[in-house]
Design a protein around this motif. Structure first.
Motif, short mmCIF file in Angstrom:
data_model
loop_
_atom_site.label_atom_id
_atom_site.label_comp_id
_atom_site.label_asym_id
_atom_site.label_seq_id
_atom_site.Cartn_x
_atom_site.Cartn_y
_atom_site.Cartn_z
N VAL A 126 0.91 2.33 -4.02
CA VAL A 126 0.09 3.52 -4.25
C VAL A 126 -1.36 3.08 -4.44
CG1 VAL A 126 -0.34 5.47 -5.79
CG2 VAL A 126 2.01 4.78 -5.27
N GLY A 127 -2.25 3.60 -3.65
CA GLY A 127 -3.65 3.21 -3.71
C GLY A 127 -4.27 3.48 -5.07
N GLY A 128 -5.04 2.53 -5.59
CA GLY A 128 -5.73 2.70 -6.85
C GLY A 128 -4.89 2.48 -8.08
N ALA A 129 -3.62 2.12 -7.92
CA ALA A 129 -2.74 1.94 -9.08
C ALA A 129 -2.73 0.52 -9.61
CB ALA A 129 -1.31 2.37 -8.74
N HIS A 130 -3.20 -0.44 -8.83
CA HIS A 130 -3.15 -1.84 -9.25
C HIS A 130 -4.05 -2.08 -10.46
CE1 HIS A 130 -2.95 -6.22 -8.97
NE2 HIS A 130 -4.23 -6.19 -9.27
N HIS A 131 -3.53 -2.85 -11.43
CA HIS A 131 -4.34 -3.30 -12.56
C HIS A 131 -3.74 -4.58 -13.12
CE1 HIS A 131 -1.21 -0.66 -14.19
NE2 HIS A 131 -1.37 -1.21 -15.38
N ASP A 132 -4.50 -5.25 -13.99
CA ASP A 132 -4.09 -6.55 -14.51
C ASP A 132 -4.15 -6.58 -16.03
OD1 ASP A 132 -3.94 -8.00 -11.89
OD2 ASP A 132 -6.08 -7.56 -11.87
N TRP A 133 -3.26 -7.38 -16.61
CA TRP A 133 -3.37 -7.75 -18.02
C TRP A 133 -3.60 -9.26 -18.07
CZ3 TRP A 133 2.01 -5.43 -19.67
CH2 TRP A 133 1.95 -4.03 -19.62
N ILE A 134 -4.63 -9.71 -18.75
CA ILE A 134 -4.83 -11.13 -19.03
C ILE A 134 -4.59 -11.28 -20.52
CG2 ILE A 134 -6.41 -13.07 -19.01
CD1 ILE A 134 -6.94 -10.13 -16.66
N VAL A 135 -3.55 -12.03 -20.88
CA VAL A 135 -3.08 -12.03 -22.27
C VAL A 135 -3.03 -13.45 -22.83
CG1 VAL A 135 -1.72 -9.96 -21.80
CG2 VAL A 135 -0.61 -12.21 -21.68
N SER B 229 -8.01 -0.51 -21.62
CA SER B 229 -7.32 0.68 -22.12
C SER B 229 -5.82 0.53 -21.87
CB SER B 229 -7.88 1.93 -21.44
OG SER B 229 -9.26 2.05 -21.66
N PHE B 230 -5.18 -0.30 -22.69
CA PHE B 230 -3.77 -0.59 -22.46
C PHE B 230 -2.82 0.36 -23.18
CE2 PHE B 230 -5.49 -5.14 -22.25
CZ PHE B 230 -5.75 -5.03 -20.90
N GLY B 231 -3.27 0.92 -24.32
CA GLY B 231 -2.39 1.75 -25.10
C GLY B 231 -1.51 0.96 -26.05
N ILE C 188 -1.04 -11.09 -15.64
CA ILE C 188 0.04 -10.19 -15.27
C ILE C 188 -0.53 -9.12 -14.35
CG2 ILE C 188 1.80 -8.60 -16.12
CD1 ILE C 188 1.71 -10.17 -18.78
N SER C 189 -0.08 -9.11 -13.10
CA SER C 189 -0.55 -8.14 -12.11
C SER C 189 0.48 -7.03 -11.97
CB SER C 189 -0.78 -8.81 -10.75
OG SER C 189 -1.82 -9.77 -10.84
N LEU C 190 0.00 -5.79 -12.04
CA LEU C 190 0.88 -4.63 -12.07
C LEU C 190 0.55 -3.70 -10.90
CD1 LEU C 190 0.34 -4.14 -15.86
CD2 LEU C 190 2.46 -4.97 -14.85
N ASP C 191 1.59 -3.21 -10.24
CA ASP C 191 1.43 -2.30 -9.12
C ASP C 191 2.43 -1.16 -9.22
OD1 ASP C 191 -0.54 -2.88 -6.89
OD2 ASP C 191 0.30 -4.89 -7.17
N THR C 192 2.13 -0.08 -8.52
CA THR C 192 3.08 1.01 -8.35
C THR C 192 3.45 1.05 -6.87
OG1 THR C 192 2.10 2.29 -10.14
CG2 THR C 192 3.48 3.48 -8.58
N LEU D 169 7.63 8.46 -19.18
CA LEU D 169 6.72 9.38 -18.51
C LEU D 169 5.32 8.80 -18.36
CD1 LEU D 169 7.70 12.81 -20.12
CD2 LEU D 169 8.07 12.10 -17.74
N GLU D 170 4.92 7.96 -19.33
CA GLU D 170 3.56 7.42 -19.29
C GLU D 170 3.44 6.13 -18.47
OE1 GLU D 170 5.49 6.09 -23.23
OE2 GLU D 170 5.48 7.84 -21.91
N ASP D 171 4.49 5.69 -17.83
CA ASP D 171 4.43 4.46 -17.05
C ASP D 171 3.40 4.58 -15.93
OD1 ASP D 171 6.40 3.31 -18.56
OD2 ASP D 171 8.01 3.63 -17.12
N THR D 172 2.63 3.51 -15.74
CA THR D 172 1.64 3.48 -14.67
C THR D 172 1.92 2.37 -13.66
OG1 THR D 172 0.22 2.02 -16.01
CG2 THR D 172 -0.17 4.39 -16.17
N TRP D 173 3.10 1.75 -13.74
CA TRP D 173 3.45 0.67 -12.81
C TRP D 173 4.97 0.54 -12.74
CZ3 TRP D 173 6.26 -3.33 -15.01
CH2 TRP D 173 6.24 -3.41 -16.40
N ASN D 174 5.44 -0.07 -11.64
CA ASN D 174 6.87 -0.37 -11.51
C ASN D 174 7.13 -1.72 -10.85
OD1 ASN D 174 6.25 0.13 -8.83
ND2 ASN D 174 7.59 1.91 -8.61
N PHE D 175 6.08 -2.55 -10.80
CA PHE D 175 6.17 -3.89 -10.20
C PHE D 175 5.26 -4.81 -11.01
CE2 PHE D 175 4.41 -7.20 -7.53
CZ PHE D 175 5.47 -7.66 -6.76
N MET D 176 5.80 -5.93 -11.49
CA MET D 176 5.02 -6.87 -12.28
C MET D 176 5.16 -8.28 -11.72
SD MET D 176 5.41 -7.96 -16.30
CE MET D 176 6.70 -9.20 -16.03
N LEU D 177 4.04 -8.92 -11.47
CA LEU D 177 4.01 -10.33 -11.10
C LEU D 177 3.24 -11.08 -12.18
CD1 LEU D 177 3.40 -11.94 -7.67
CD2 LEU D 177 2.10 -12.76 -9.63
#
Length: 265
Positions: free
Chosen positions: A127-136, A202-204, A31-35, A78-86
């Motif tokens: 937004v630069g530096g906001a991309h992160h991934d979840w491998i689940v 660090s997913f929370g 799961i790739s996440l971006d802002t 408020l704690e969201d770090t992304w608004n796009f999920m592939l």
């Protein structure tokens, strides 16, 4: 406290046919996440479908992927770090290697100018530096093709107390999954499941539960079924396993589902 409020979040998706009563590890999802920048979400969605979509569709056809798609949240915290999920869903790490090969072949087919243009478009939209991934890893993952195309994911984020992770999955399997199975057979939901990180970070959250629906109105029936179907004992057991204060819910709109055509209104 109403059992519906406590357990309705034990509902991401990642759509692929798999029997709930599985042996051994279930499928995986990357799961790739971006802002995205303000007003740029549609730009990133269209570019992903146009530029990368054919590669994902080819891997879907040859069986490397069982699902891929794009979703965006319609409610925000408020704690969201992304608004796009592939997401892409597949059987095992071997398929991750095939997916990587697919990317390498796709990039090799582009000219340097095309690569620069693609990278610029991505930088302009995100937004630069906001991309992160979840491998689940999925523990329950039930999505047989149905009559209705899923349009939303109802998601619950949970943090299990130390030593309670497996028990939380087992409670989902024994208490929540039978209710969802009936709702799926009735066409109220299109799929359901629960997954945990395969690679940790660090997913929370420790567990993410989900159900897919075709219409937001279907949530009323889902909530009613959970409220009526879960016993006080099951609710109490669940509450003893999780850090309630860490729980959040989210609704995602599926803006593209690979291998399907959008339904007409």
């Amino acid at each position: 406290m109403n059992r519906l409020v406590m357990l309705t979040g034990l509902l991401i998706v990642c759509v692929a046919p798999l029997a709930m009563a599985q042996e051994g590890p279930g499928p995986m999802s990357w799961i790739s996440l971006d802002t995205t920048k303000s007003g740029k979400s549609r730009q990133l969605i269209d570019a992903t479908i146009t530029e990368d979509g054919p590669m994902y569709d080819r891997l879907l056809r040859d069986g490397t992927l069982s699902s891929w798609g794009i979703a965006i949240p319609i409610n925000h915290n408020l704690e969201d770090t992304w608004n796009f999920m592939l997401w892409t869903t597949f059987d095992d790490w071997g398929d991750v290697g095939k997916l990587q090969t697919g990317f390498e072949s796709m990039f090799a087919s582009r000219t340097p100018e095309q690569m620069m243009e693609s990278q610029k478009a991505y930088a302009d939209a995100t937004v630069g530096g906001a991309h992160h991934d979840w491998i689940v890893r999925h523990h329950v993952h039930e999505v047989e093709p149905g009559k209705r195309t899923p349009r939303y994911f109802d998601i619950g984020y949970w943090t299990a107390k130390p030593g309670m992770g497996q028990g939380l999955v087992e409670l989902f399997e024994s208490a929540v999954a039978p209710i969802y199975a009936r709702l799926k057979a009735e066409g109220v939901i299109q799929g359901y499941g629960i997954f945990t990180p395969e690679l940790h970070g660090s997913f929370g959250w420790t567990h993410l539960g989900w159900a897919s629906i075709a219409d937001l109105a279907d949530l009323d029936a889902v909530n009613k079924a959970l409220d009526e179907g879960l016993t006080d004992e099951q609710v109490a057991k669940f509450m003893s396993m999780v850090e309630w204060e860490s729980h959040t819910d989210q609704i995602l709109l599926i803006v593209h589902l690979g291998g399907t055509e959008p339904e007409s209104d």
